[in-house]
Design a protein around this motif. Structure first.
Motif, PDB file in Angstrom:
ATOM      1  N   LYS A 117       0.926  -1.342   0.011  1.00 53.44           N
ATOM      2  CA  LYS A 117       0.060  -0.238   0.027  1.00 53.44           C
ATOM      3  C   LYS A 117       0.749   1.286  -0.116  1.00 53.44           C
ATOM      4  N   ARG A 149       1.987   2.572   2.418  1.00 54.98           N
ATOM      5  CA  ARG A 149       1.527   3.238   3.782  1.00 54.98           C
ATOM      6  C   ARG A 149       2.811   3.712   4.730  1.00 54.98           C
ATOM      7  N   SER A 190      -1.858   3.926  -0.578  1.00 61.20           N
ATOM      8  CA  SER A 190      -2.285   4.699   0.426  1.00 61.20           C
ATOM      9  C   SER A 190      -2.622   6.490  -0.143  1.00 61.20           C
ATOM     10  N   GLU A 234      -8.314   8.557   6.446  1.00 61.03           N
ATOM     11  CA  GLU A 234      -7.959   7.087   6.493  1.00 61.03           C
ATOM     12  C   GLU A 234      -6.572   7.164   7.718  1.00 61.03           C
ATOM     13  N   THR A 235      -5.762   8.339   7.290  1.00 63.90           N
ATOM     14  CA  THR A 235      -4.408   8.423   8.141  1.00 63.90           C
ATOM     15  C   THR A 235      -4.924   9.578   9.202  1.00 63.90           C
TER      16      THR A 235
END
Ligand code: TXA
Ligand code: MG
Length: 329
Positions: A51, A53, A143, A216-217
């Motif tokens: 991802k 991330r 991400s 999301e974050t």
């Protein structure tokens, strides 16, 4: 990467892939998930790498039924009521991990809780039963991209970072599951989805609050999504071990010394962990939270952490270590 239509055979193969530590994009009624065997820390680490991330956020673990969920988390009365009303379906519950929970601590990002969901999608159901292991799966996008609702979205976003895409058309809901935190005293919805707080409140007979994340974050970690940090101070980029410190190593410790004299490799077992002797970032990510917990003992003045390269998964590892170090400043 292989994109295959879901069939009895391809689902069997997807299950074998999962058990083998590979990444499989799976259809659910909400969005496509990027699945990995939740019992296998290195497979879970691969999710974050795929991802891109830069942070270890906790992941949702998918199981075929309530009985399978009960092997992982403690279902209180509220959880049982919610499960019987909304599972299988687009609802995730955050619950305390069982003492003997076999799921990798990376799925929980070190927290004492775990997010679990029983998806209703027929392909997901068949796959989870066939695999026989809990499957960690965030949305199958890179991400910062939007969540994928078709196999093509997954392909466009992740490309060869996923080993197999189990294609089953567009997702019915197209919206991620409702995330309900039942680990505290008051039920709290952390992410809005198809199931509303009002519906949950009707089932439970108590108020359900909304505490939505900005994205999301979360921008301000620790505000809503609580992060794990050791109680003992953390000292980064250590090149030697000071008196009273424990050592969280990375790579060879052949040349690592103790300020008081002697080699780090002679330190007692309770004060020494190595994230990865071979300096493998996937292995390090898989070990990170468990080893921080292991060394988080009051007898240690601090946890000295060796330098970890700031690339790939190292970025997410360093992000977490920096937060842990900042928690005591
Ligand atoms: O519909 C869905 O939920 C999809 C499909 C694939 O199941 N999955 C999904 O996962 O959207 P993901 O990782 O993109 O979102 C998980 C959300 C994040 O907001 C995360 O912070 C929260 O759930 N979460 C997971 N575990 C948590 C925990 N232990 N405590 C608090 N929040 C948690
Ligand atoms: Mg997502």
């Amino acid at each position: 990467m292989r994109m295959v239509s879901a069939s009895e055979d391809s689902i069997k193969q997807a299950a074998a892939y999962l058990k083998d530590g590979k990444l499989v994009a799976i259809p659910t009624e909400t969005v496509y998930g990027l699945g990995a065997n939740a019992l296998d820390g290195e497979a879970v680490a691969r999710i974050f790498a795929a991802k891109g991330r830069p942070q270890f956020n906790p992941l949702i673990v998918h199981v075929p039924d309530v009985a399978a969920a009960e092997k992982l988390v403690v279902l209180n009365d509220h959880a049982k009521a919610v499960a019987s009303q909304f599972w299988p379906g687009p609802l995730t519950m955050i619950l305390p991990r069982r003492e003997d929970c076999p799921v990798s601590e990376l799925c929980s990002a070190g927290l004492p809780t775990l997010a679990v969901r029983v998806p209703a999608h027929k392909v997901a159901q068949t796959l989870l039963k066939e695999a026989g292991v809990p499957v960690a799966a965030p949305s199958a996008n890179r991400s910062g991209h939007i969540s994928p609702t078709t196999p093509q979205h997954v392909h466009d976003s992740l490309g060869d970072n996923v080993d197999m895409i189990l294609a089953a058309g567009a997702c019915q809901n197209g919206l991620e599951s409702t995330v309900l935190d039942l680990s505290g005293y008051v039920p709290v919805v952390l992410r809005a989805g198809h199931v509303s707080a009002e519906e949950i409140s009707d089932v439970l007979g108590v108020d359900v609050a909304y505490e939505l994340e900005a994205s999301e974050t979360p921008k301000s970690p620790g505000q809503l999504l609580r992060h794990y940090a050791p109680r003992v101070p953390v000292r980064l980029n250590a090149v030697e071990v000071l008196d009273g410190e424990a050592l969280l190593a990375f790579g060879s410790i052949k040349f690592m010394g103790r300020k008081s004299g002697g080699a780090a490799s002679d330190m007692p077992e309770t004060a020494l962990r190595n994230l990865s002797e071979s300096a493998d970032l996937h292995e390090a990510a898989a070990n990170l939270f468990r080893m921080m917990h292991d060394l988080d003992r009051p007898e240690h003045k601090a946890i000295a952490v060796m330098n970890i390269p700031d690339q790939g998964l190292g970025i997410a590892i360093n992000d977490r270590l920096k937060r842990a170090a900042a928690a005591h400043k």
